[in-house]
Design a protein around this motif. Sequence first.
Motif, PDB file in Angstrom:
ATOM      1  N   SER A 178       0.543  -1.466   0.183  1.00  0.00           N
ATOM      2  CA  SER A 178       0.085  -0.063  -0.058  1.00  0.00           C
ATOM      3  C   SER A 178       0.656   1.095  -0.040  1.00  0.00           C
ATOM      4  CB  SER A 178      -1.166  -0.181   1.262  1.00  0.00           C
ATOM      5  OG  SER A 178      -0.361  -0.081   2.587  1.00  0.00           O
ATOM      6  N   THR A 179       2.052   0.769   0.415  1.00  0.00           N
ATOM      7  CA  THR A 179       2.678   2.611   0.422  1.00  0.00           C
ATOM      8  C   THR A 179       4.093   2.037   0.023  1.00  0.00           C
ATOM      9  OG1 THR A 179       4.154   1.373   2.440  1.00  0.00           O
ATOM     10  CG2 THR A 179       1.954   3.024   3.276  1.00  0.00           C
ATOM     11  N   ILE A 180       4.205   1.090  -1.437  1.00  0.00           N
ATOM     12  CA  ILE A 180       5.256   1.003  -1.874  1.00  0.00           C
ATOM     13  C   ILE A 180       5.662   2.038  -2.537  1.00  0.00           C
ATOM     14  CG2 ILE A 180       4.812  -0.485  -3.357  1.00  0.00           C
ATOM     15  CD1 ILE A 180       7.593  -2.548  -2.153  1.00  0.00           C
ATOM     16  N   ASP A 181       4.799   1.894  -3.685  1.00  0.00           N
ATOM     17  CA  ASP A 181       4.989   3.219  -4.402  1.00  0.00           C
ATOM     18  C   ASP A 181       4.726   4.326  -4.306  1.00  0.00           C
ATOM     19  OD1 ASP A 181       3.927   1.519  -6.203  1.00  0.00           O
ATOM     20  OD2 ASP A 181       2.365   1.810  -6.289  1.00  0.00           O
ATOM     21  N   LYS A 182       4.878   4.926  -2.753  1.00  0.00           N
ATOM     22  CA  LYS A 182       4.764   6.222  -2.151  1.00  0.00           C
ATOM     23  C   LYS A 182       6.846   6.310  -1.843  1.00  0.00           C
ATOM     24  CE  LYS A 182       1.096   6.396   0.149  1.00  0.00           C
ATOM     25  NZ  LYS A 182       0.526   7.007   1.965  1.00  0.00           N
ATOM     26  N   VAL A 183       7.591   5.028  -1.559  1.00  0.00           N
ATOM     27  CA  VAL A 183       8.913   5.281  -1.110  1.00  0.00           C
ATOM     28  C   VAL A 183       9.463   4.398  -2.625  1.00  0.00           C
ATOM     29  CG1 VAL A 183      10.128   4.709   0.757  1.00  0.00           C
ATOM     30  CG2 VAL A 183       7.912   4.699   0.957  1.00  0.00           C
ATOM     31  N   SER A 184       9.393   4.884  -3.329  1.00  0.00           N
ATOM     32  CA  SER A 184       9.743   3.850  -4.134  1.00  0.00           C
ATOM     33  C   SER A 184      11.390   5.122  -4.437  1.00  0.00           C
ATOM     34  CB  SER A 184       9.065   3.879  -6.106  1.00  0.00           C
ATOM     35  OG  SER A 184       8.583   5.712  -6.326  1.00  0.00           O
ATOM     36  N   LEU A 185      11.292   5.048  -4.624  1.00  0.00           N
ATOM     37  CA  LEU A 185      12.381   6.281  -3.389  1.00  0.00           C
ATOM     38  C   LEU A 185      13.395   4.935  -3.955  1.00  0.00           C
ATOM     39  CD1 LEU A 185      13.843   5.157  -0.388  1.00  0.00           C
ATOM     40  CD2 LEU A 185      12.311   6.697  -0.411  1.00  0.00           C
ATOM     41  N   GLY A 186      12.977   3.789  -4.488  1.00  0.00           N
ATOM     42  CA  GLY A 186      12.600   2.272  -5.188  1.00  0.00           C
ATOM     43  C   GLY A 186      13.393   1.641  -4.974  1.00  0.00           C
ATOM     44  N   LEU A 187      14.534   2.406  -4.752  1.00  0.00           N
ATOM     45  CA  LEU A 187      15.579   2.046  -4.105  1.00  0.00           C
ATOM     46  C   LEU A 187      16.584   1.729  -5.747  1.00  0.00           C
ATOM     47  CD1 LEU A 187      16.160  -0.656  -1.862  1.00  0.00           C
ATOM     48  CD2 LEU A 187      15.916   1.661  -1.432  1.00  0.00           C
ATOM     49  N   GLU A 188      16.745   3.618  -6.096  1.00  0.00           N
ATOM     50  CA  GLU A 188      17.819   3.628  -6.813  1.00  0.00           C
ATOM     51  C   GLU A 188      19.056   4.172  -6.451  1.00  0.00           C
ATOM     52  OE1 GLU A 188      16.517   7.810  -8.616  1.00  0.00           O
ATOM     53  OE2 GLU A 188      14.979   6.515  -9.400  1.00  0.00           O
ATOM     54  N   ILE A 189      19.507   3.655  -4.750  1.00  0.00           N
ATOM     55  CA  ILE A 189      20.765   3.313  -4.203  1.00  0.00           C
ATOM     56  C   ILE A 189      20.145   1.981  -3.305  1.00  0.00           C
ATOM     57  CG2 ILE A 189      21.315   6.243  -4.114  1.00  0.00           C
ATOM     58  CD1 ILE A 189      19.791   5.897  -1.766  1.00  0.00           C
ATOM     59  N   PRO A 190      21.587   1.558  -2.625  1.00  0.00           N
ATOM     60  CA  PRO A 190      21.797   0.777  -2.052  1.00  0.00           C
ATOM     61  C   PRO A 190      20.931   1.001  -0.511  1.00  0.00           C
ATOM     62  CG  PRO A 190      23.980   0.729  -2.752  1.00  0.00           C
ATOM     63  CD  PRO A 190      23.044   1.349  -2.894  1.00  0.00           C
ATOM     64  N   LEU A 191      20.193  -0.217  -0.043  1.00  0.00           N
ATOM     65  CA  LEU A 191      19.199  -0.900   1.338  1.00  0.00           C
ATOM     66  C   LEU A 191      20.854  -1.029   1.932  1.00  0.00           C
ATOM     67  CD1 LEU A 191      17.270   0.279   3.176  1.00  0.00           C
ATOM     68  CD2 LEU A 191      16.046  -2.014   2.338  1.00  0.00           C
ATOM     69  N   LEU A 192      20.342  -0.528   3.776  1.00  0.00           N
ATOM     70  CA  LEU A 192      21.205  -1.777   4.848  1.00  0.00           C
ATOM     71  C   LEU A 192      20.177  -1.290   5.443  1.00  0.00           C
ATOM     72  CD1 LEU A 192      23.582  -3.282   6.174  1.00  0.00           C
ATOM     73  CD2 LEU A 192      24.382  -0.508   6.819  1.00  0.00           C
ATOM     74  N   ALA A 193      19.580  -2.908   5.391  1.00  0.00           N
ATOM     75  CA  ALA A 193      18.371  -2.815   6.858  1.00  0.00           C
ATOM     76  C   ALA A 193      19.350  -3.406   7.630  1.00  0.00           C
ATOM     77  CB  ALA A 193      17.162  -3.846   5.486  1.00  0.00           C
ATOM     78  N   LEU A 194      18.598  -2.575   8.644  1.00  0.00           N
ATOM     79  CA  LEU A 194      19.466  -3.211  10.058  1.00  0.00           C
ATOM     80  C   LEU A 194      17.775  -3.453  11.085  1.00  0.00           C
ATOM     81  CD1 LEU A 194      21.170   0.061  11.600  1.00  0.00           C
ATOM     82  CD2 LEU A 194      21.992  -2.126  10.270  1.00  0.00           C
ATOM     83  N   GLN A 195      18.346  -5.292  10.776  1.00  0.00           N
ATOM     84  CA  GLN A 195      16.939  -5.779  11.607  1.00  0.00           C
ATOM     85  C   GLN A 195      16.793  -5.600  13.091  1.00  0.00           C
ATOM     86  OE1 GLN A 195      15.472  -6.615   9.377  1.00  0.00           O
ATOM     87  NE2 GLN A 195      16.276  -7.595   7.945  1.00  0.00           N
ATOM     88  N   ASN A 196      18.266  -5.282  14.093  1.00  0.00           N
ATOM     89  CA  ASN A 196      17.665  -4.897  15.220  1.00  0.00           C
ATOM     90  C   ASN A 196      17.221  -6.352  15.782  1.00  0.00           C
ATOM     91  OD1 ASN A 196      17.621  -2.890  16.972  1.00  0.00           O
ATOM     92  ND2 ASN A 196      15.569  -3.363  17.550  1.00  0.00           N
ATOM     93  N   THR A 197      18.172  -7.247  15.345  1.00  0.00           N
ATOM     94  CA  THR A 197      17.688  -8.627  15.980  1.00  0.00           C
ATOM     95  C   THR A 197      18.224  -9.208  17.577  1.00  0.00           C
ATOM     96  OG1 THR A 197      20.127  -9.503  14.897  1.00  0.00           O
ATOM     97  CG2 THR A 197      18.056  -9.589  13.942  1.00  0.00           C
ATOM     98  N   THR A 198      18.482  -9.361  17.934  1.00  0.00           N
ATOM     99  CA  THR A 198      18.918  -9.932  19.441  1.00  0.00           C
ATOM    100  C   THR A 198      20.428 -10.719  19.666  1.00  0.00           C
ATOM    101  OG1 THR A 198      17.422 -11.896  20.047  1.00  0.00           O
ATOM    102  CG2 THR A 198      17.098  -9.778  20.698  1.00  0.00           C
ATOM    103  N   ARG A 199      20.848 -11.513  18.130  1.00  0.00           N
ATOM    104  CA  ARG A 199      22.287 -11.949  17.413  1.00  0.00           C
ATOM    105  C   ARG A 199      23.131 -11.008  18.869  1.00  0.00           C
ATOM    106  NH1 ARG A 199      23.062 -11.263  13.099  1.00  0.00           N
ATOM    107  NH2 ARG A 199      24.846 -13.206  12.417  1.00  0.00           N
ATOM    108  N   ASN A 200      24.075 -12.209  19.207  1.00  0.00           N
ATOM    109  CA  ASN A 200      25.696 -11.890  20.290  1.00  0.00           C
ATOM    110  C   ASN A 200      26.695 -10.871  18.553  1.00  0.00           C
ATOM    111  OD1 ASN A 200      24.929 -13.159  22.577  1.00  0.00           O
ATOM    112  ND2 ASN A 200      25.297 -14.741  21.667  1.00  0.00           N
TER     113      ASN A 200
END
Length: 282
Positions: free
Chosen positions: A260-282
């Motif tokens: 529903s919002t993906i079109d709005k943020v179609s900054l669309g990845l013309e640049i790389p995205l680093l997604a931090l998952q905020n996990t509990t891994r050590n």
Amino acid sequence: MLSILLPTDFSENSISAIKYALEFFKYQKVQFYFMHAYRNEFYDHDDLVSRDVFDAVMDKVQKESESNLNKLLKKVEEISPNPNFTYHTVSAFNTLVEESNELADKYNIDLIVMGTKGKTNDSKIVFGSQTFQVLKYVQCPVLAIPVNYTNTQPKRILFPTNYLIPYKRRELKLLSVLARSYRSDIDVIYISPTQKLSIRQEDNQSFLKDVLLVNKVNFNIVNSRKVAETITNYIKEHQIDMITMTNTQHSFLEDMLFPSTIDKVSLGLEIPLLALQNTTRN
């Protein structure tokens, strides 16, 4: 030493992401794991017409997977004979998400690098289905590379945040290492109609400042309610080379991943995205 997982379906897009990773991390000591998960390919195989041929088709798909990984490894060793790199291959009868999670735990993976799209190259799609699944469900940071993107020396990294969640030190340190490699500026922006931070937000911001102490970080508050539009404009106006987001419930990245919002943020990845998952891994 970094441990980096490189999932591949042997498409041009996945090979492009691999080449990007080899160039981007050329100054780091890295263990690279090239992984092909072929469970879906097996069940969708044209020869799998009955249970009688199950084992024969399985053997065929497995051998093709292993052969293609060996060919890929030879190609990688030719284009990147880097003494800092160690290469491994993993061929698995599993789904991409399940195998990625298992390998992340087994080899203590720091980062997954993959293209934003796989075999499909539909310009209307921001993320291919495989990348979408990894971003949503794999408990490990992901660096998603747009098709044919070649700028491996980011000068400015954008980090939009609402400061509402406590960050994980390990994942912020990953961002710090990536930025420090190219002396990148990190622009941390808080998009809100109000300038005031709560005590919780102030504490999370202080933690962020502490972990990124060795980096050049610019902290800004942008007065707006239109998050997607603000991010898009900021990228264009400030010549941002990479964007990093934390993927948690009610985060900017989660909003971006919903159709529903993906079109709005179609900054669309013309640049790389680093997604931090905020996990509990050590």
